[in-house]
Design a protein around this motif. Structure first.
Motif, short mmCIF file in Angstrom:
data_model
loop_
_atom_site.label_atom_id
_atom_site.label_comp_id
_atom_site.label_asym_id
_atom_site.label_seq_id
_atom_site.Cartn_x
_atom_site.Cartn_y
_atom_site.Cartn_z
N UNK A 151 0.71 -1.27 0.07
CA UNK A 151 0.07 -0.03 0.08
C UNK A 151 0.88 1.21 -0.25
N UNK A 168 -4.10 4.10 -3.63
CA UNK A 168 -4.61 3.29 -2.59
C UNK A 168 -5.92 3.21 -2.65
N UNK A 169 -6.71 4.27 -3.32
CA UNK A 169 -8.16 4.10 -3.16
C UNK A 169 -8.70 2.90 -3.82
N UNK A 195 -8.34 -4.15 0.67
CA UNK A 195 -7.44 -4.87 1.66
C UNK A 195 -8.39 -5.48 2.69
N UNK A 255 2.28 2.26 2.84
CA UNK A 255 2.65 2.85 3.94
C UNK A 255 3.46 2.63 4.92
N UNK A 284 -7.34 -6.83 6.47
CA UNK A 284 -6.26 -6.39 7.51
C UNK A 284 -5.97 -7.60 8.33
N UNK A 310 -2.43 8.51 -3.21
CA UNK A 310 -4.00 8.47 -2.53
C UNK A 310 -4.85 7.69 -3.63
#
Lengths: 295, 229
Positions: free
Chosen positions: B54, B83-84, B88, B56, B90, B80
């Motif tokens: 991602x 990522x949209x 995912x 991050x 988690x 961004x």
């Protein structure tokens, strides 16, 4: 009893000196660490403040999700706090009018001084200050705790991984919400102070004019500088309160036990910030600190 | 040969905290429509791969590329957007606790797009029914039963119209009869050229389609194995 040798006395003295030096060194180190920590927090808060101002000015920040957060913040802080603001304002208004009546009588002053004195005190100082205190008490610690909890639970990373910027979605609407809340609650506090003060003042004969005349006196006394001061004070103080509380929440270490400590500390820091900023604004706009003409 | 959508190019990851396992020299790639299955050393291990995919979590050496671009070189606005379009599930749930489950599910689409509220809600409800939920839960995540919450995670992953699916232990606490539906949804996304990274000790369901490659993590290394038959 055998005599104490000179060498023993010297060793004890030396050990005492070493201990004292070590204690002094530790104290200095502690002061240094504390100073560095405070300076780092201040730098973080200043950076966040700049980022919030920048983000808030961008139209792309205000998507519907961000507007939802702003609406929630306004509901929780402004709308839910309105009754508290009205009650506190009315109570303080009563206190002020009673004190005004006592002192004006004691000095034989003209009762017509009540209206301008009342207005200036409430608009310049008490209204914004009380509103700030209400916002800090109701929302400041809650904002810090909420953001700290999100950080500890890795929810900030969840937002980032969905392409949602933490600054624009979480921080900016909260800070803007606090600013608007301080302003609107300060207006409410001033109005309720004046209304409550007039009602009690008329009862105890400290105010001998009609309500219409009292209102007309107030409007005649209001000047542009007072309005400028009121507007700037509520906006700037609100900005600092929101920024300080958000910064405190985001600086939490990743331990759940830190959350209540962060929340408590943010309230105290925001309170300090309110008084410092208020004093600074008084100095800038009126050139005075307390009763002393400085500029 | 199709260019990979997600690529780990000799990537080295430190563990940001003790819950995550560091990895060295990761060389993995997954192309649009492919499914890469990565098995961690144990069920509790949390690998940095999904966070890195991602963008991050940065790698301390090497590169992680999405659609051919290293994450570190992508402009924040484009990042961004990328990522949209990543769906995912988690490792740790990944719910925003002060929103209810429905608000969590709709958050990313509402933030990045301008679809009407009704259209989004209907799409979410459609996915929920596919995963055997009566409706998208409106309770807080902490108050939602485990199997319903797991299905809601699948809904959230699919709702973003993903180009990449990152699925960490997606079958834990899942209702048994919904697993096949989840697999079918994965297969449908793969036909739309979505790349899938499956991180779990448990194999993907058969309905998800063929596993193109499998990698096993041992110690700090991820070794690629022959494709599972």
């Amino acid at each position: 009893m055998p005599p104490i040798r000179t060498s023993t006395i010297s060793r004890r003295t030396t050990a005492g000196v070493v201990r004292a030096a070590a204690t002094a060194s530790s104290l200095l180190a502690m002061l240094g660490r504390s100073g560095r920590r405070r300076a780092a927090a201040a730098v973080d808060a200043a950076a966040l403040l700049g980022a919030v101002v920048y983000a808030a000015a961008l139209p792309s920040t205000w998507r519907r999700t961000t507007r939802d957060v702003l609406a929630r913040q306004l509901l929780f802080t402004s709308v839910d706090g309105a009754s508290t603001a009205a009650r506190i304002g009315a109570a303080v208004g009563v206190l002020m009018i009673v004190q005004a009546a006592l002192w004006l009588d004691a000095f034989g002053a003209d009762p017509e001084m009540v209206a301008p004195l009342f207005l200036r005190l409430s608009v310049r100082e008490l209204g914004p200050l009380l509103a700030s205190l209400i916002v800090i008490g109701r929302s400041g610690a809650a904002i810090s705790a909420e953001l700290a909890t999100m950080k500890v639970n890795e929810e900030l990373e969840v937002l980032e991984s969905q392409g949602i910027d933490v600054m624009t979605y979480l921080v900016a609407p909260r800070v803007i919400g606090v600013i608007i809340s301080v302003f609107s609650l300060a207006l409410l506090v001033v109005c309720s102070m004046l209304a409550g003060g007039y009602l009690v003042g008329a009862l105890v004969r400290a105010i001998r004019t009609s309500a219409d005349q009292f209102l007309a006196d107030l409007l005649r006394q209001a000047d542009f500088v007072d309005l400028l001061f009121f507007l700037s004070k509520t906006i700037v103080v609100g900005l600092f309160v929101g920024t300080i509380c958000c910064t405190a929440g985001l600086r939490v270490r990743r331990a759940a036990t830190d959350i209540p400590r962060v929340a408590a500390r943010s309230g105290v820091q925001a309170l300090s910030g309110v008084f410092i900023v208020s004093a600074a604004l008084s100095l800038i706009i009126y050139g005075r600190v307390l009763i002393f003409q400085v500029l | 040969m199709v260019a990979p959508y997600l690529e780990f190019d000799d990537a080295y990851f430190s563990a940001p905290d003790r819950r995550m396992r560091p990895l060295d020299g990761v060389e993995l790639a997954v192309a649009p429509g492919e499914l890469l299955w990565v098995t961690p050393p144990d069920a509790a291990s949390r690998l940095p791969l999904a966070d890195a995919a991602c963008g991050v979590l940065a790698c301390r050496a090497g590169a992680v590329r999405i659609a051919g671009e290293p994450w570190g070189e992508i402009h924040p606005n484009r990042a961004a957007f990328r990522r949209s379009r990543i769906g995912r599930v988690y490792h740790h749930g990944g719910w925003i606790s002060n929103l209810n489950v429905r608000e969590n599910i709709l958050l990313a689409r509402r933030h990045h797009g301008d679809d009407s509220e009704n259209a989004l809600a209907e799409e979410a409800e459609s996915w929920a029914r596919r995963f055997l939920l009566d409706a998208v839960p409106r309770s807080r995540p902490a108050e939602t039963p485990g199997d319903a919450l797991r299905a809601a995670e699948w809904v959230r992953a699919m709702l973003c119209r993903p180009r990449l699916l990152l699925l960490e232990n997606p079958l834990v606490r899942a209702a048994g009869d919904a697993v096949a539906a989840f697999g079918a949804a994965i297969a449908e996304q793969r036909r739309r050229k979505c790349a899938v990274l499956w991180i779990s000790l448990v194999a993907p369901p058969e309905s998800a389609g063929r596993v193109d490659r499998k990698a096993i993590v041992r110690g700090r290394r991820a070794a690629l194995e022959e494709p599972a038959s």
